[in-house]
Design an enzyme around this catalytic site. Structure first.
Site, short mmCIF file in Angstrom:
data_model
loop_
_atom_site.label_atom_id
_atom_site.label_comp_id
_atom_site.label_asym_id
_atom_site.label_seq_id
_atom_site.Cartn_x
_atom_site.Cartn_y
_atom_site.Cartn_z
CD GLU A 1 33.97 46.22 50.10
OE1 GLU A 1 34.34 45.21 49.48
OE2 GLU A 1 32.82 46.32 50.58
CG ASN B 1 20.53 26.06 51.16
OD1 ASN B 1 21.08 26.22 50.07
ND2 ASN B 1 20.95 26.65 52.26
CG HIS C 1 53.34 48.69 35.99
ND1 HIS C 1 54.62 48.70 35.48
CD2 HIS C 1 53.40 49.40 37.15
CE1 HIS C 1 55.42 49.37 36.29
NE2 HIS C 1 54.69 49.80 37.32
CD1 TRP D 1 21.10 33.29 43.75
CD2 TRP D 1 22.35 31.45 43.61
NE1 TRP D 1 22.28 33.62 43.14
CE2 TRP D 1 23.06 32.53 43.04
CE3 TRP D 1 22.94 30.19 43.63
CZ2 TRP D 1 24.33 32.38 42.50
CZ3 TRP D 1 24.20 30.05 43.09
CH2 TRP D 1 24.88 31.15 42.54
#
Ligand code: M6R
Length: 604
Positions: free
Chosen positions: A477, A97, A500, A71
């Site tokens: 969530e 890593n 708001h 990654w």
């Protein structure tokens, strides 16, 4: 981020490493690579998912090797930047890593000495630095090289000069040893080798480990050998496989009746009226705590927000919930307060750093995590395991519901100690929490119905989720799950806040998911639904099964089983997980490995 695995044994290394990488793929999946020793380093890398590597991998002979799934942090996604990286003399292969923060300086010095760099990564300096320190003993060379490195790392290294050993080392990035018979493993995560062994040694920061086929030697930060305990893991390999489900995420959603039972097992009894944790945990849950500070990221942060409602209501202790990345630099660290770090992986760098700050300021610390032996379990004064089994899908599901239940038990425990709960209340709470596995099953049975509603959302550009009280974090969530796996823009709001500002974004093309619970907020949420409908959007209500009113207000209704409001967050969450899953599936998204994301964020 990134997954690494090293193998030294009697099997075909290609097969073991590819299999391990597939199980680690959730840690990163932009490119991958493998090197196997057969006199020389046989190395192959590919851009894309592991299946690309597997498809084109030459038939390397050998039973010792290292591999990596990436990654990217430094350097674009290219074959050259994929790991393993070789030293200039091509003898040493390194997978890494973490981040080497002083890599520019190290690179300049090594380049001046004649070392040849082939990538733009920070990791490649390690290969050349180890070669530069090599004087006939690989572990000694690595030990000396790492003294010059700033940053954090888990590395696994082989050398053709010593083809019988693999060396691993870690600092602030995970690395575990798998102990087999005539074979040993080093990997970022137990799931990588669980198929072969469930015996594990956890490495501490700055420890270094040498594995041969038969032996394991561990050195501490002063290069003295240390004896370490071998732990038995009770996870089953089937936990780390899809078991016939189309995606890990779906399997993990369906695991929840069992995982909730696991969380409760041995910890609660309504008959004997107890909530029980390990002794160390009990010590942290003091009745005279002034306040509790919860730190976490992403979904774990939302379970912290849910816990705020639970602990304040049941145990009457003020709770603040902060994102780890903010708390780390700006959070107040008060005496006589307890800091609770919530992290599924136990490896999220921001949460670990925030926890260290809290500890350094003298706070007592408690961790809630799913991974035994993870860094957070060694850092916090005490920890509670969510016992959910491995979660492979990048989107957190079963660990979220387990975290909430653990925190609910923490609230009950504190309330018992403080005397803010009657024995009847405790009895009812425990009876109701034990109902949850059955109630989750009832939600799972509605999967087809939820899929039909998902059809109405699959072309949406933006979706709002609204809720009040404890359902506000559940709305957050729900929105995170949808955006993460379906790539539809989604936002969660406290229902009263819409007017708001967010109202400006509402058009009839913006579906709104409204969580309606039958409590004192019910009329308010109906009013909010009315305000939304007046602006044209379709409303999907998530409502109690006994609610006879809601149909008059919403366009679609999904029902959840009745429970105390404080616990309905669990069946509501499962409904929203399935909704997000079906929308993403209908859109053909990469559900288990969403773009740009990794399961465990071990960089800042
Ligand atoms: O392992 P952690 O719980 O510390 O992870 C925190 C977040 O990275 C994680 O919850 C993330 O938000 C999930 N992908 C959400 O589904």
């Amino acid at each position: 981020m990134c997954g690494i695995i090293g193998y030294n044994g009697f099997r075909d290394a290609n097969k073991v490493l590819i299999d391990g990488l597939k199980r680690l793929e959730y840690r990163g999946y932009d490119s991958s690579g493998i090197s196997v020793i057969d006199k020389k380093q046989q190395i192959f890398k590919e851009v894309g998912e592991i299946k690309e590597l597997e498809k084109n991998l030459p038939d390397f002979k050998g039973s010792i090797g290292v591999s990596h799934t990436r990654w990217s942090t430094h350097g674009a996604v290219t074959k050259a930047n994929a790991h393993p990286h070789l030293s200039t003399n091509k003898k040493i292969a390194v997978v890494h890593n973490g981040i080497i923060e002083n890599f520019q300086k190290l690179r300049e010095n090594l380049t001046k000495k004649g070392y040849k760099f082939l990538s733009n990564t920070d990791s490649e300096v390690l290969a050349h630095l180890i070669e530069d320190n090599y004087k006939g003993n690989l572990q000694k060379a690595i030990f000396n090289a790492l003294k010059k490195v700033e940053g954090y790392y888990a590395i696994v290294v082989t050398s053709t000069d010593e083809p019988d050993k693999i060396v691993g080392a870690r600092k602030d990035s995970p690395l575990v040893v798998g102990v087999g018979d005539n074979e040993n493993f080093l990997a970022s995560d137990i799931t990588a080798f669980l198929k072969y062994t469930n015996r594990v040694i956890y490495l501490e920061d700055k420890e270094l480990c040498v594995i041969t086929k038969k032996d394991i030697t561990i050195y501490d930060e002063n290069y003295k050998t240390v004896d370490k305990e071998i732990n038995l893991i009770d996870w089953d390999i089937s936990d780390a496989e899809k078991s016939g489900f189309a995606h890990f995420m779906l399997k993990e959603i369906y695991d929840q009746p069992d995982t909730v039972n696991n969380v409760l097992r041995g910890r609660v009894s309504e008959v004997d009226q107890y909530i029980e944790f390990a002794e160390k945990v009990e010590k942290e849950l003091k009745p005279d705590l002034d306040s509790i500070h919860i730190i976490a990221c992403g979904t774990s942060f939302y379970s912290g927000l849910v816990a705020k409602y639970m602990i304040e209501k049941i145990a009457d202790i003020p709770v603040s919930v902060e994102l780890s990345s903010e708390y780390r630099y700006f959070g107040t660290k008060k005496e006589n307060s307890l800091v609770i770090a919530i992290t599924q992986s136990g490896e999220t760098l921001d949460t670990l750093a925030a926890l260290k700050e809290a500890k350094n300021s003298g706070c007592q610390t408690l961790a809630i995590t799913n991974v035994i032996g993870s860094t957070v379990t060694r850092l916090a004064d005490a920890y509670i395991l969510t016992q959910s089994g491995p979660e492979i899908g990048v989107a957190a599901t079963k660990t979220f519901t387990s975290q909430i239940i653990i925190l609910f038990l923490v609230a009950l425990k504190l309330a018992i100690k403080k005397g803010t709960i009657t024995s009847d209340e405790l009895y009812n709470y425990i009876l109701n929490v034990k109902e949850l596995p059955k109630q989750i099953r009832q939600v799972l049975e509605k999967s087809d119905e939820i899929e039909k509603i998902a059809e109405t959302l699959k072309h949406a550009h933006s979706v709002f989720f609204i809720g009040r009280g404890i359902n506000y974090p559940i709305a957050l969530e729900g929105a995170l799950k949808l955006k993460e796996i379906s790539y539809i823009h989604a936002e969660g709001f406290a229902a009263g806040e819409l007017k708001h500002g967010p109202f400006a974004l509402l058009t009839k093309e913006t579906p709104v998911i409204a969580i309606a619970t039958k409590d004192f907020t019910y009329d308010k949420i109906l009013a909010n639904i009315g305000e939304v409908k007046a602006r044209g959007p379709q409303v999907i209500a998530i409502a109690d099964e006994t609610d006879t009113e809601i149909e008059k207000h919403a366009d679609f209704v999904l029902r959840y089983p009745t429970n105390q409001t404080i616990l309905t967050s669990i069946p509501i969450t499962v409904t929203l997980q399935l909704l997000a899953y079906h929308v993403a599936n209908l859109r053909g998204c990469s559900i288990d490995k969403p773009r740009n994301l990794a399961k465990s964020v071990t960089v800042e």
